[in-house]
Design an enzyme around this catalytic site. Structure first.
Site, PDB file in Angstrom:
ATOM      1  N   HIS A  89      -0.306   6.546   0.401  1.00 20.94           N
ATOM      2  CA  HIS A  89      -1.748   6.165  -0.103  1.00 20.94           C
ATOM      3  C   HIS A  89      -1.785   4.696  -0.037  1.00 20.94           C
ATOM      4  O   HIS A  89      -0.952   3.768   0.084  1.00 20.94           O
ATOM      5  CB  HIS A  89      -2.405   6.716  -1.511  1.00 20.94           C
ATOM      6  CG  HIS A  89      -1.417   6.213  -2.856  1.00 20.94           C
ATOM      7  ND1 HIS A  89      -0.226   6.896  -3.291  1.00 20.94           N
ATOM      8  CD2 HIS A  89      -1.041   4.634  -3.020  1.00 20.94           C
ATOM      9  CE1 HIS A  89       0.023   6.009  -4.278  1.00 20.94           C
ATOM     10  NE2 HIS A  89      -0.231   4.643  -3.982  1.00 20.94           N
TER      11      HIS A  89
HETATM   12  C1  T46 Z   1       1.351   3.650  -6.303  1.00 23.65           C
HETATM   13  C2  T46 Z   1       2.904   3.794  -6.004  1.00 23.65           C
HETATM   14  C3  T46 Z   1       4.104   2.653  -5.753  1.00 23.65           C
HETATM   15  C4  T46 Z   1      -0.783   8.516 -14.229  1.00 23.65           C
HETATM   16  O1  T46 Z   1      -1.213   9.109 -14.925  1.00 23.65           O
HETATM   17  N1  T46 Z   1      -0.777   7.070 -14.507  1.00 23.65           N
HETATM   18  C5  T46 Z   1      -0.343   6.089 -13.804  1.00 23.65           C
HETATM   19  O2  T46 Z   1      -0.306   4.894 -14.178  1.00 23.65           O
HETATM   20  C6  T46 Z   1       0.476   6.637 -12.531  1.00 23.65           C
HETATM   21  C7  T46 Z   1       1.027   5.494 -11.705  1.00 23.65           C
HETATM   22  C8  T46 Z   1       0.370   7.981 -12.348  1.00 23.65           C
HETATM   23  N2  T46 Z   1      -0.223   8.805 -13.019  1.00 23.65           N
HETATM   24  C9  T46 Z   1      -0.200  10.224 -12.549  1.00 23.65           C
HETATM   25  C10 T46 Z   1      -1.020  10.362 -11.570  1.00 23.65           C
HETATM   26  C11 T46 Z   1      -0.234  11.803 -10.855  1.00 23.65           C
HETATM   27  O3  T46 Z   1      -0.565  12.903 -11.695  1.00 23.65           O
HETATM   28  O4  T46 Z   1       1.193  10.466 -12.455  1.00 23.65           O
HETATM   29  C12 T46 Z   1       1.362  11.244 -11.271  1.00 23.65           C
HETATM   30  C13 T46 Z   1       2.036  10.960 -10.299  1.00 23.65           C
HETATM   31  O5  T46 Z   1       1.450   9.830  -9.540  1.00 23.65           O
HETATM   32  P1  T46 Z   1       1.437   9.517  -8.071  1.00 23.65           P
HETATM   33  O6  T46 Z   1       1.698  11.042  -7.115  1.00 23.65           O
HETATM   34  O7  T46 Z   1       0.477   8.914  -7.440  1.00 23.65           O
HETATM   35  O8  T46 Z   1       2.869   8.838  -7.635  1.00 23.65           O
HETATM   36  P2  T46 Z   1       3.369   8.017  -6.318  1.00 23.65           P
HETATM   37  O9  T46 Z   1       4.821   7.694  -6.752  1.00 23.65           O
HETATM   38  O10 T46 Z   1       2.987   8.666  -5.391  1.00 23.65           O
HETATM   39  O11 T46 Z   1       2.412   6.506  -6.512  1.00 23.65           O
HETATM   40  C14 T46 Z   1       2.576   5.583  -7.496  1.00 23.65           C
HETATM   41  C15 T46 Z   1       1.375   5.102  -8.077  1.00 23.65           C
HETATM   42  O12 T46 Z   1       0.443   6.244  -8.431  1.00 23.65           O
HETATM   43  C16 T46 Z   1       0.786   4.287  -6.872  1.00 23.65           C
HETATM   44  O13 T46 Z   1      -0.393   3.744  -7.458  1.00 23.65           O
HETATM   45  O14 T46 Z   1       1.096   2.560  -5.595  1.00 23.65           O
HETATM   46  O15 T46 Z   1       3.453   4.656  -7.068  1.00 23.65           O
END
Ligand code: T46
Length: 133
Positions: free
Chosen positions: A50
């Site tokens: 993303h």
């Molecule tokens: C990014 C990369 C480097 C939350 O509720 N609060 C938070 O602060 C974050 C970061 C995530 N979440 C929830 C959203 C999803 O349901 O945690 C779950 C996993 O997040 P996501 O699938 O977006 O994780 P990554 O590893 O794909 O991405 C993360 C960050 O979300 C993103 O901002 O830049 O790490």
């Protein structure tokens, strides 16, 4: 020209071990509003995929390593993140994907704002479209 930009954090190591302090003097491009960390990532898993519309972040491995592909719409770079003293700068509108996490990887992320799902661009075609607007 390279699209990866790194920020160096001061190494306050001595004979007892290591310490890194991150404050406003280290040159972070924003005030930190949120900190999160990613660990225990299974082998062969990739994360990210993303870009953010407005969120600015910096990320570093405080343990272990991972790889990241960053993409500004014009060019892509693959980088290794493997130092507790060196953070990759992730400004808004930079597509990023993380993979090849080592078993001991802890990826620490400092963010300029609170979590907001509306700030995510999770579709690459939409990312390109927004860049061209
Ligand atoms: C990014 C990369 C480097 C939350 O509720 N609060 C938070 O602060 C974050 C970061 C995530 N979440 C929830 C959203 C999803 O349901 O945690 C779950 C996993 O997040 P996501 O699938 O977006 O994780 P990554 O590893 O794909 O991405 C993360 C960050 O979300 C993103 O901002 O830049 O790490």
């Amino acid at each position: 020209m390279s699209i990866s930009q790194f920020i160096d954090f001061p190494n306050l190591s001595d004979k007892r071990g290591s310490l890194v302090s991150i404050d406003s003097s280290v040159g972070l491009p924003f005030d930190v509003k949120r900190i999160y960390y990613i660990f225990g990532t299974q082998k062969n898993v990739s994360r990210g995929h993303h870009a953010h519309k407005r969120l600015h972040q910096v990320a570093l491995c405080i343990s272990g390593s991972c790889e990241m592909t960053i993409d500004n719409g014009d060019s892509q770079e693959k980088i290794l993140i493997n130092s507790p003293y060196k953070a990759i700068n992730l400004p808004p509108m930079l597509w990023h994907e993380m993979y090849n996490f080592s078993q001991d990887c802890i990826l620490l992320v400092l963010a300029s704002d609170f979590y907001n799902e509306d700030d995510y661009i999770r579709d690459y075609k939409n990312f390109k479209k927004l860049l061209n607007q």
